[in-house]
Design a protein around this motif. Structure first.
Motif, mmCIF file in Angstrom:
data_model
loop_
_atom_site.group_PDB
_atom_site.id
_atom_site.type_symbol
_atom_site.label_atom_id
_atom_site.label_comp_id
_atom_site.label_asym_id
_atom_site.label_seq_id
_atom_site.Cartn_x
_atom_site.Cartn_y
_atom_site.Cartn_z
ATOM 1 N N GLU A 20 -27.103 -10.919 36.869
ATOM 2 C CA GLU A 20 -28.031 -10.058 35.467
ATOM 3 C C GLU A 20 -28.266 -10.796 33.703
ATOM 4 N N HIS A 71 -22.954 1.985 39.009
ATOM 5 C CA HIS A 71 -23.141 0.913 39.327
ATOM 6 C C HIS A 71 -24.295 1.032 41.074
ATOM 7 N N SER A 74 -26.829 3.985 40.346
ATOM 8 C CA SER A 74 -28.105 3.159 39.333
ATOM 9 C C SER A 74 -28.654 2.536 41.057
ATOM 10 N N LEU A 75 -28.210 2.171 41.521
ATOM 11 C CA LEU A 75 -28.830 1.254 42.440
ATOM 12 C C LEU A 75 -29.303 1.865 43.710
ATOM 13 N N ALA A 77 -30.596 5.142 43.151
ATOM 14 C CA ALA A 77 -31.919 5.413 42.738
ATOM 15 C C ALA A 77 -33.283 4.309 41.937
ATOM 16 N N LYS A 78 -32.565 3.570 41.963
ATOM 17 C CA LYS A 78 -33.355 2.224 41.572
ATOM 18 C C LYS A 78 -33.828 1.785 42.692
ATOM 19 N N ASP A 79 -33.423 1.068 44.048
ATOM 20 C CA ASP A 79 -34.160 0.687 44.707
ATOM 21 C C ASP A 79 -33.263 0.626 46.648
ATOM 22 N N GLY A 80 -32.578 2.132 46.558
ATOM 23 C CA GLY A 80 -31.567 1.801 47.609
ATOM 24 C C GLY A 80 -31.990 1.678 48.741
ATOM 25 N N ASN A 82 -33.825 -1.333 49.578
ATOM 26 C CA ASN A 82 -34.032 -2.087 50.180
ATOM 27 C C ASN A 82 -32.459 -2.654 49.592
ATOM 28 N N LYS A 86 -27.354 4.834 49.706
ATOM 29 C CA LYS A 86 -28.051 5.990 49.580
ATOM 30 C C LYS A 86 -26.635 6.985 49.429
ATOM 31 N N LYS A 148 -32.279 -11.000 46.625
ATOM 32 C CA LYS A 148 -31.894 -11.785 45.628
ATOM 33 C C LYS A 148 -30.820 -12.574 44.536
#
Length: 348
Positions: A20, A71, A74-75, A77-80, A82, A86, A148
């Motif tokens: 990142e 963290h 946020s994950l 919400a954005k890409d749960g 994949n 949850k 990723k």
């Protein structure tokens, strides 16, 4: 070049933080076991896994927990889907009152945090809370992180068992080695941390699609928990045990029976024809007296005695998924000067 030793959740989070910051193509993960493997020496796939109050109350644990929770929230919400993480409603009970410092710390950031009134607590419980936790499908989340890192960020992966921590210095271009070796830190030459010890857990994997909540009870000498495994066709993890200095990979029928009894008492909805036990598994949490170690060390390698940097990041015990990102941020921050010397444009 930046080297990561081991590909458990701790090491993969360090690689993620580096990526990142723009250093993905200069990062290499070296590990005997990779996501998709199963071994008693590869702890991360066996985890529950969730965010819980199981961690200690020292300032390090409280800080890492907060960073990790934010963290993961946020994950989710954005890409749960994949990422296989949850938001999940959670209840946690303690047989003995936890420290006020820990309660206040959690109350400051946990979503939907609420203390349970004393009259609403089950018999034998001294304190309880409700909040929104994050549940994690551990083996699938590890695969997500690996994909990723390699596909989006260009992180290199080498499957190899290294004989000593200094073996991570693959060439003169290696600037930093991050030692994320977990249980191996006790015996690994160049580390040999006598404070490290395994904490064995046994769990049951069950299918119970009607269970949609996380629930835990923290006892003086036991842990009981029901953790839904997100995006897994209704699987849940039932546990468990916290057996210090026990390293057997075997599972035992009487322990499975204990888990079933305790989890059904904790959540009667499990006592249903819809619940099917699929198997019993054991894992060894990488624990350490005094808590996890996140620290840099200057060492000498080679006959010429070249001075290099090792960043130790291990000993999270059962908190690797919730504290791992926070630990990774701090591990990377210990070598800001060395990393900045790479002079790469950040992606942030």
């Amino acid at each position: 070049m930046l080297i990561l030793l081991r590909a458990g959740v701790i090491g993969l989070n360090v690689a993620l933080v580096l990526a990142e910051k723009g250093y993905g193509r200069h990062t290499t993960v070296i590990a005997e076991h990779l996501p998709g493997d199963t071994s008693i020496n590869y702890t991360s796939p066996w985890a529950g896994a969730n965010f819980s109050a199981i961690s200690a109350s020292d300032p390090n644990a409280l800080r890492w927990d907060k960073l990790g929770y934010m963290h993961l929230l946020s994950l989710a919400a954005k890409d749960g889907k994949n990422a296989f993480v949850k938001e999940t409603p959670s209840v946690e009970y303690w047989d003995e009152l936890p420290s006020r410092e820990k309660i206040d710390s959690m109350a400051a950031y946990l979503k939907d945090f609420k203390e349970i009134a004393t009259q609403d607590l089950p018999a034998g419980v001294a304190f309880g809370i409700k909040f929104t936790t994050i549940t994690i499908n551990a083996p699938m989340h590890l695969l997500y992180l690996l994909r990723k890192l390699t596909q989006e960020y260009g992180v290199q992966v080498i499957r190899k068992k290294l004989p000593r921590v200094s073996s991570g210095y693959l060439s003169k271009d290696t600037k930093v080695v991050f030692n994320c070796t977990g249980n191996a830190a006790k015996e690994l030459p160049g580390v040999q941390d006598s404070k490290c010890f395994p904490t064995r857990g046994q769990i049951l994997l069950a299918r119970a699609s009607h269970v949609q909540q996380n629930i835990m009870r923290h006892g003086k000498d036991y842990e009981t928990y029901v953790i839904p495994r997100p995006y897994s066709n209704g699987n849940v993890i039932l546990g468990g045990f916290m057996q210090k200095n026990v390293g057997t990979p075997d599972t035992f029928g009487e322990e499975s029976e204990s888990i079933l009894t305790r989890t059904t008492d904790l959540l009667p909805a499990l006592n249903s024809n819809e619940t099917e036990v699929l198997g019993a598994f054991a894992g060894l949490r990488p624990s350490r007296e005094g808590g996890a170690r996140v620290a840099r060390e200057n060492v000498q390698v080679g006959d010429a005695g070249r001075r290099v940097v090792v960043v130790h990041n291990y000993g999270a015990g059962g908190t690797g998924y919730q504290a791992g990102y926070g630990m990774a941020v701090e591990a990377v921050n210990t070598v800001t000067e060395e990393i900045n010397a790479l002079d790469i444009q950040s992606h942030l």
